[in-house]
Write a protein that holds these residues in place. Structure first.
Motif, PDB file in Angstrom:
ATOM      1  N   PRO A 124       6.490  15.249  -2.223  1.00 25.13           N
ATOM      2  CA  PRO A 124       6.250  14.617  -3.522  1.00 25.13           C
ATOM      3  C   PRO A 124       5.022  13.725  -3.454  1.00 25.13           C
ATOM      4  O   PRO A 124       4.573  13.380  -2.362  1.00 25.13           O
ATOM      5  CB  PRO A 124       7.508  13.773  -3.747  1.00 25.13           C
ATOM      6  CG  PRO A 124       8.069  13.543  -2.394  1.00 25.13           C
ATOM      7  CD  PRO A 124       7.658  14.705  -1.546  1.00 25.13           C
ATOM      8  N   PRO A 125       4.461  13.318  -4.617  1.00 28.28           N
ATOM      9  CA  PRO A 125       3.269  12.477  -4.577  1.00 28.28           C
ATOM     10  C   PRO A 125       3.529  11.206  -3.786  1.00 28.28           C
ATOM     11  O   PRO A 125       4.646  10.696  -3.787  1.00 28.28           O
ATOM     12  CB  PRO A 125       3.015  12.144  -6.044  1.00 28.28           C
ATOM     13  CG  PRO A 125       4.123  12.749  -6.819  1.00 28.28           C
ATOM     14  CD  PRO A 125       4.954  13.583  -5.936  1.00 28.28           C
ATOM     15  N   ARG A 126       2.494  10.721  -3.098  1.00 29.04           N
ATOM     16  CA  ARG A 126       2.632   9.521  -2.256  1.00 29.04           C
ATOM     17  C   ARG A 126       3.055   8.332  -3.103  1.00 29.04           C
ATOM     18  O   ARG A 126       2.551   8.135  -4.196  1.00 29.04           O
ATOM     19  CB  ARG A 126       1.279   9.223  -1.609  1.00 29.04           C
ATOM     20  CG  ARG A 126       1.345   9.205  -0.119  1.00 29.04           C
ATOM     21  CD  ARG A 126      -0.029   8.984   0.464  1.00 29.04           C
ATOM     22  NE  ARG A 126      -0.062   7.715   1.161  1.00 29.04           N
ATOM     23  CZ  ARG A 126      -0.647   6.637   0.719  1.00 29.04           C
ATOM     24  NH1 ARG A 126      -1.266   6.646  -0.429  1.00 29.04           N
ATOM     25  NH2 ARG A 126      -0.641   5.539   1.424  1.00 29.04           N
ATOM     26  N   LEU A 127       3.985   7.563  -2.577  1.00 28.10           N
ATOM     27  CA  LEU A 127       4.446   6.383  -3.305  1.00 28.10           C
ATOM     28  C   LEU A 127       3.509   5.223  -3.046  1.00 28.10           C
ATOM     29  O   LEU A 127       3.141   4.979  -1.897  1.00 28.10           O
ATOM     30  CB  LEU A 127       5.820   5.996  -2.775  1.00 28.10           C
ATOM     31  CG  LEU A 127       7.010   6.189  -3.666  1.00 28.10           C
ATOM     32  CD1 LEU A 127       8.240   5.640  -2.992  1.00 28.10           C
ATOM     33  CD2 LEU A 127       6.823   5.549  -5.008  1.00 28.10           C
ATOM     34  N   ARG A 128       3.155   4.524  -4.112  1.00 27.71           N
ATOM     35  CA  ARG A 128       2.340   3.326  -3.890  1.00 27.71           C
ATOM     36  C   ARG A 128       3.256   2.137  -3.660  1.00 27.71           C
ATOM     37  O   ARG A 128       4.253   1.968  -4.372  1.00 27.71           O
ATOM     38  CB  ARG A 128       1.515   3.022  -5.124  1.00 27.71           C
ATOM     39  CG  ARG A 128       0.416   3.998  -5.365  1.00 27.71           C
ATOM     40  CD  ARG A 128      -0.560   3.398  -6.375  1.00 27.71           C
ATOM     41  NE  ARG A 128      -1.593   4.363  -6.663  1.00 27.71           N
ATOM     42  CZ  ARG A 128      -1.707   4.984  -7.834  1.00 27.71           C
ATOM     43  NH1 ARG A 128      -0.893   4.711  -8.818  1.00 27.71           N
ATOM     44  NH2 ARG A 128      -2.670   5.861  -8.030  1.00 27.71           N
ATOM     45  N   LEU A 129       2.887   1.312  -2.690  1.00 33.99           N
ATOM     46  CA  LEU A 129       3.626   0.067  -2.458  1.00 33.99           C
ATOM     47  C   LEU A 129       2.615  -1.053  -2.666  1.00 33.99           C
ATOM     48  O   LEU A 129       1.570  -1.078  -2.025  1.00 33.99           O
ATOM     49  CB  LEU A 129       4.153   0.056  -1.026  1.00 33.99           C
ATOM     50  CG  LEU A 129       4.995  -1.153  -0.651  1.00 33.99           C
ATOM     51  CD1 LEU A 129       6.352  -1.083  -1.332  1.00 33.99           C
ATOM     52  CD2 LEU A 129       5.204  -1.208   0.861  1.00 33.99           C
TER      53      LEU A 129
END
Ligand code: ACO
Length: 438
Positions: A119-124
């Motif tokens: 899945p698309p990279r999660l932003r933190l």
């Protein structure tokens, strides 16, 4: 027999729908940051973010300060929930919070790598979303670099959430005097939830939830009951801090605070997506409400009636039937969960008559007068519609109706339309009538 996965997924559907686009503030107790829990939790955070839930995470650092800076005791006499923070503890807290941010990044990346679909990279995102003020001197004891929340920059957090990022907040913030202060995780989580008008505030702790002094796990509490429990003083200091902040958040308009174990695999998912949850849920009050049912309630109504249909207590009703007749139903609701239902049918060939049908109260809410509440609703509705007689047909609940003023009747009393159905289904239900004119 339906596959348990299919059942569980269907049960979760209304909760997924309800939580999409909502903000959840999750306070993570410092004990959980030491253990392998972080990876499991991050996998769940990933899933929640993928379902469109806006996540704001706050972690604690109290356990680590206690372990590595043991000279920083609590101000037991005056302010037992807070620890005095000297220069050394402040330095340590800064190092720890910096490191834990990278640990979160790593744990969230692991969630991505594990998924075959990538899945698309999660932003933190983390940043200076809070400002602090010193806690000051209490009972002659200077709390030094221990602080409290002064302001939450809700607009900046909203911007980050709008970018579909998870926001991570550490319990350190700067005062306007340019000095860093160590904050309390429960207080930060509550202030964030209030400022963001979050849908829920969740605390992940080491315990399974809140227990009575006798050890019994308490699944549901009102704010008043929580106040009462706090006065019994059987809680640990960290539990007291969480409960105090939970009450503050509820007072300021957060509708629900949930406290559960962060080390129990999938506990957060169970709490958010199942009827029975996993820990302790605290709401401002225990108000049960009866309202007209909507199409979105059909899945919950099926969950309620299915076991009773299988036992022959209720007439089987297909999802298609429910969809076509949902306007006849009322739902018993508390905090967006359905605990019961009832239907009122009318007859074109007998305009003075109505039938009360499909009366159910969930097993975990029985004997609380809610069956009676549903009956009251139907009586009120029938009277408003000018009905004169209310029927009820039952195979197992004769006494319940008789004790509420219904009289035994015979098939000959039924409207012709209903009589035809009665004769064809062969259930031989007992027939009861309530005269609405008396
Ligand atoms: N027969 C007689 N009394 C009963 C029954 C029963 N089958 N079930 C519960 N009661 C009594 C309880 O013992 C209690 O009595 P008490 O007050 O003396 O202690 C009292 O009813 C509780 O009343 P409420 O709190 O108002 O009712 P509750 O919220 O528990 O709901 C209901 C009652 C709806 C019958 C619930 O037990 C239920 O869902 N049962 C299973 C489904 C069912 O039988 N529905 C009726 C089908 S018939 C129809 O819909 C027309």
């Amino acid at each position: 027999m339906t596959d348990p996965f299919v059942n569980a997924f269907r049960e979760a559907a209304p909760y997924i729908h309800y939580l999409r686009g909502k903000t959840l503030v999750v306070g993570i107790a410092s004990h959980l940051l030491d253990s392998g829990s972080l990876n499991a939790l991050s996998a769940d955070f990933h899933l929640l973010a993928a379902l469109g839930i806006r996540l704001v995470l706050v972690h604690g650092c109290d356990t680590q300060i206690a372990r590595f800076c043991p000279q920083n005791q609590r101000n037991h006499a005056i302010y037992p929930q807070r620890r005095i923070i000297d220069d050394n503890a402040l330095q340590f807290a800064k190092h720890f919070c910096g490191a834990i941010q990278f640990d979160f990044q790593a744990a969230l990346s692991l969630g991505v790598a594990r998924s075959p679909q990538r899945p698309p990279r999660l932003r933190l995102i983390h940043g200076n979303f809070l400002s602090a003020k010193p806690l000051g001197v209490h009972g002659g004891v200077d709390m030094q670099w221990a602080g409290q929340v002064r302001k939450v920059d809700a607009a900046a957090i909203e911007d980050a959430l709008a970018m579909q990022a998870i926001v991570l907040i550490s319990p350190i913030a700067a005062s306007l005097g340019g000095q860093s202060h160590v904050l309390s995780m429960p207080e930060v989580a509550a202030e964030l939830a209030i400022a963001l008008q979050a849908e829920k505030l969740v605390f992940l702790t080491q315990e399974n939830g809140i227990r009575h002094a006798n050890g019994q796990l308490l699944a549901n509490l009102t704010a008043q009951e929580t106040h009462h429990l706090l006065s019994e003083k059987h809680f640990s200091i960290s539990e007291q801090a969480i409960l105090t902040s939970a009450l503050h958040a509820l007072q300021q308009g957060i509708s629900r605070v949930q406290i559960l174990s962060g080390s129990q695999n999938g506990g957060l998912l169970r709490e958010l997506f199942t009827r029975h949850g996993a820990g302790t849920s605290i709401a401002q009050d225990s108000f049960m409400n009866v309202r007209p049912a909507h199409e979105r309630d059909i899945a919950d109504i099926i969950t309620l009636i299915k076991p009773l249909e299988e036992r022959g207590i209720l007439l089987p009703r297909s999802p298609e039937y429910l969809a076509a007749h949902i306007h006849e139903f009322f739902a018993l609701e508390h905090d967006r969960q359905i605990y019961g239902c009832v239907a009122m049918k009318t007859f074109s060939d007998s305009p003075n008559d109505a039938e009360l049908a499909c009366l159910v109260v969930s097993p975990d809410a029985r004997d609380g007068g809610f069956g009676e509440l549903l009956l009251e609703k139907v009586l009120q509705h029938a009277r408003q519609m000018g009905k004169q007689r209310l029927f009820a047909l039952s195979t197992h609940t004769a006494d319940w109706f008789l004790e509420r003023g219904f009289q035994a009747a015979s098939a000959a009393d039924l409207p012709a339309q209903r009589l035809a159905e009665y004769q064809s289904n062969g259930r031989q239900s007992k027939i009861f009538i309530l005269n609405l004119n008396t």
